[in-house]
Design an enzyme around this catalytic site. Structure first.
Site, PDB file in Angstrom:
ATOM      1  N   HIS A   1       0.837  -1.202   0.000  1.00 31.62           N
ATOM      2  CA  HIS A   1       0.000   0.000   0.000  1.00 31.62           C
ATOM      3  C   HIS A   1       0.867   1.246   0.000  1.00 31.62           C
ATOM      4  O   HIS A   1       1.985   1.244   0.510  1.00 31.62           O
ATOM      5  CB  HIS A   1      -0.897   0.028   1.243  1.00 31.62           C
TER       6      HIS A   1
ATOM      7  N   GLU B   1      -6.393  -0.157  -6.198  1.00 30.67           N
ATOM      8  CA  GLU B   1      -7.394   0.757  -5.639  1.00 30.67           C
ATOM      9  C   GLU B   1      -6.924   2.192  -5.861  1.00 30.67           C
ATOM     10  O   GLU B   1      -5.731   2.492  -5.781  1.00 30.67           O
ATOM     11  CB  GLU B   1      -7.577   0.533  -4.134  1.00 30.67           C
TER      12      GLU B   1
ATOM     13  N   ALA C   1     -12.012 -10.903 -13.378  1.00 27.41           N
ATOM     14  CA  ALA C   1     -10.651 -11.003 -12.868  1.00 27.41           C
ATOM     15  C   ALA C   1     -10.248 -12.456 -12.666  1.00 27.41           C
ATOM     16  O   ALA C   1      -9.094 -12.836 -12.910  1.00 27.41           O
ATOM     17  CB  ALA C   1     -10.525 -10.228 -11.563  1.00 27.41           C
TER      18      ALA C   1
END
Length: 317
Positions: free
Chosen positions: A38, A106, A176
């Site tokens: 992240h 994201e 996906a």
């Protein structure tokens, strides 16, 4: 029979804590590591987000367990040619014990350079092209590529492992999952759904590695554990595509009131009931997963590893 691994959370912990947790995981009997990738945590209460590739370098010296990113987005924030170099170096440092888990990402992490955040179908196209680029680079040969989304000129990785880095693809929906079955070396998903595993295997995945993960909050006070999960990880219960499109931690914080204590208690294993923990992991085994990873939410990490070492892992297949 499945293997059981530990899921390191870069959103909650800094580098030194993550390395220490990896050591405790190995000592407790876990046989593999996942680590999140992240740029931001999901909310400020989580409070961390170290650069995953630096942490993997430290992990390679601290433990002997296989390591995988869960997951890296090699499409927007970082060019796939750069991700390929990071993954190849990680594989060399771990003696071939590294797998690259990838996904379509994201906005929370990937929009930081000001690029437009594409719709889901474009993100999957970008991911497929990125995988093609990385696989060519893993050969150690010079690569020139001019594609729909990426250009590579005279790129060659000089530090590469003996075998190409396996690339596992994350999928939470049929499109996906289809991509994973066509071009992945393995499949990653976070729900113990045998239908998704079946789609992957029948769509071309065959006997390739299927990995899944879940989050729990061990503690002697179940209500306190529920409160901890709601404070730190209410985002995991948000419906639909919000997890993919909201751009900042503050946006996720604004939605926290939608997630009640009751919702957390119904959807997350909390407390110290051994059967609850065993049942949650067995659900993945029953659905056909090969590797199952668990993450402990909150600060009580050492007690969690003692609990799993003595009471949970011995009861798992």
């Amino acid at each position: 029979m499945p293997e059981y691994g530990y899921f390191l959370s870069c959103e909650e912990f800094g580098p030194a804590d993550l390395v220490e947790q990896a050591r405790m995981a190995e000592q407790a009997g876990f046989t593999a590591l996942w680590i999140s990738d992240h740029y931001h945590p999901w909310n400020d209460a989580q409070g961390q987000s170290p650069f995953v590739w630096s942490v993997i370098g430290a992990l390679s010296e601290a433990v002997s367990l296989p390591i995988e990113t869960a997951v890296t987005c090699p499409t927007v924030r970082m060019h796939p040619a750069v991700v390929a170099q990071a993954a190849a170096t990680s594989a060399v440092m771990t003696g071939g014990r590294f797998r690259l888990g990838v996904g379509s990402g994201e906005a929370l992490n990937e929009h930081i350079l000001g690029d437009a955040w594409p719709p889901a179908h474009v993100r999957l196209d970008m991911l497929e092209e990125a995988i093609q680029v990385m696989r060519r680079l893993f050969t150690g040969e010079e690569v020139n590529h001019s594609g729909t989304h990426y250009t590579v000129e005279n790129a060659r990785l000089y530090t590469v492992p003996d075998e190409p880095v396996p690339i596992d693809i994350s999928g939470f929906g049929p499109k996906a999952t289809s991509l994973a079955s066509r071009v992945g070396d393995g499949y990653i998903t976070m729900m113990p759904q045998d239908t998704m595993v079946e789609q992957f295997r029948k769509g071309g995945g065959g006997a390739k590695l299927v990995s899944g993960g879940t989050k729990v909050c061990y503690g002697p006070d179940r209500e306190e554990a529920v409160r901890t999960v709601r404070k730190l990880w209410s985002n995991q219960l948000l419906p639909g595509e919000m997890g993919q499109v909201l751009p900042t931690p503050s946006h996720f914080e604004q939605l926290e009131p939608l997630i009640t204590q009751e919702m957390v208690a119904e959807n997350t294993v909390c407390g110290d009931d051994v059967d609850d923990h065993v049942t949650a992991l067995k659900a993945f085994a029953d659905a056909g997963f090969d590797r199952i990873y668990v993450n402990q939410i909150g600060p009580d990490q050492r007690a969690f590893f003692d609990f799993y070492r003595t009471k949970v892992l011995p009861q798992l297949p």
